[in-house]
Design an enzyme around this catalytic site. Structure first.
Site, PDB file in Angstrom:
ATOM      1  N   HIS A  39     -11.466  14.451 -13.896  1.00 23.09           N
ATOM      2  CA  HIS A  39     -10.873  14.792 -15.197  1.00 23.09           C
ATOM      3  C   HIS A  39      -9.462  15.390 -15.080  1.00 23.09           C
ATOM      4  O   HIS A  39      -9.159  16.120 -14.150  1.00 23.09           O
ATOM      5  CB  HIS A  39     -11.781  15.788 -15.936  1.00 23.09           C
ATOM      6  CG  HIS A  39     -11.924  17.085 -15.213  1.00 23.09           C
ATOM      7  ND1 HIS A  39     -11.053  18.129 -15.358  1.00 23.09           N
ATOM      8  CD2 HIS A  39     -12.841  17.500 -14.301  1.00 23.09           C
ATOM      9  CE1 HIS A  39     -11.417  19.136 -14.594  1.00 23.09           C
ATOM     10  NE2 HIS A  39     -12.501  18.776 -13.922  1.00 23.09           N
ATOM     11  N   GLY A  52       0.792  -1.228   0.000  1.00 23.29           N
ATOM     12  CA  GLY A  52       0.000   0.000   0.000  1.00 23.29           C
ATOM     13  C   GLY A  52       0.823   1.275   0.000  1.00 23.29           C
ATOM     14  O   GLY A  52       0.396   2.294  -0.537  1.00 23.29           O
TER      15      GLY A  52
END
Ligand code: COA
Length: 209
Positions: free
Chosen positions: A137, A70
């Site tokens: 985005h 992780g």
């Protein structure tokens, strides 16, 4: 058929294995070999424990390895120690992640179930996008960066190498997290974060470490 193994036999390793098994069920040409880990896990895993880094470095046949670690800094340390030219670092992408027009996803990256990546997004090498993270985005996720479960990157966010976004945290539009920065779990980062800094809270403030 690609022989695949997972490096890291902890909880995240088991989660990455779930993805690999789901891909196999869907017809992906993987043959799962087991786990590598520097801690001896043979009593727990039996034959599925393949050995430590040295064993991987001595592996005699081509092998694809998914890095189930992780923390990006640790991922980098492990990658730097794997020197076997037969090892290829695979990207592992959950069939239950949502993708649209992604520009690229680099080798060794892992995208977990429920992750939702929208448009014009670039994902570097050895990146982890964990469960249910949303990536808006135009985001750029640098090599070894990590986005933990349920975190949200709004549009046009840039994570430089090794940046870490904790569980449930949010990075606002256009914000840059420089190299090796950490945003603590649940934090909301409203401004750019300088390299090596950790910030926590809402709005996130840097803490000295
Ligand atoms: C931010 C973080 C890295 C700090 O860890 P650390 O360096 O060990 O810091 P400490 O636990 O000593 O905390 C230092 C201070 O920050 C506070 N703090 C730590 N994490 C915090 C967080 N997420 N939000 C708000 N405050 C936080 C602590 O209460 C402490 O405050 P104090 O000095 O007033 O007592 C860690 O708490 C964190 O949030 N990690 C992300 C975990 C995660 O998302 N894991 C994903 C697993 S899938």
């Amino acid at each position: 058929m690609t022989e695949i193994a997972i490096y890291g036999a902890g909880g995240f390793g088991r989660e990455v294995n779930l993805i690999v098994q789901q891909l196999i069920k869907k017809g992906y040409p993987y043959h799962f070999l087991g786990f590598f880990d520097d801690e001896d896990k043979s009593s727990e895993l039996g034959k599925l424990y393949l050995g430590n880094t040295a064993a991987l470095n001595h592996w005699k046949t081509p092998i694809s390895v998914a890095l189930a670690i992780g923390n990006g800094k640790t991922r980098k340390k492990v990658v730097d120690r794997i020197r076997n030219p037969r090892v290829e670092f695979s990207k592992v992408i959950s069939p239950y992640a949502v993708f649209n027009d992604i520009i690229s996803i680099g080798k060794g990256s892992i995208i977990c179930a429920g992750a939702n990546l929208t448009t014009n997004i670039e994902v570097g090498e050895f990146v982890v996008v964990n469960l249910n993270a949303t990536i808006g985005h135009d985001c750029r996720l640098g090599d070894f960066s990590s986005v933990m479960p349920g975190a949200n990157l709004a549009g046009d966010v840039k994570l430089n190498e090794g940046a870490f976004v904790g569980s449930g945290a949010t990075v606002l539009n256009g914000v840059v997290m420089e190299r090796n920065t950490i945003l603590g779990a649940g934090g909301v980062l409203t401004k750019n974060l300088d390299a090596e800094k950790t910030a926590v809270g809402v709005p996130a403030k840097t803490i000295e470490k």
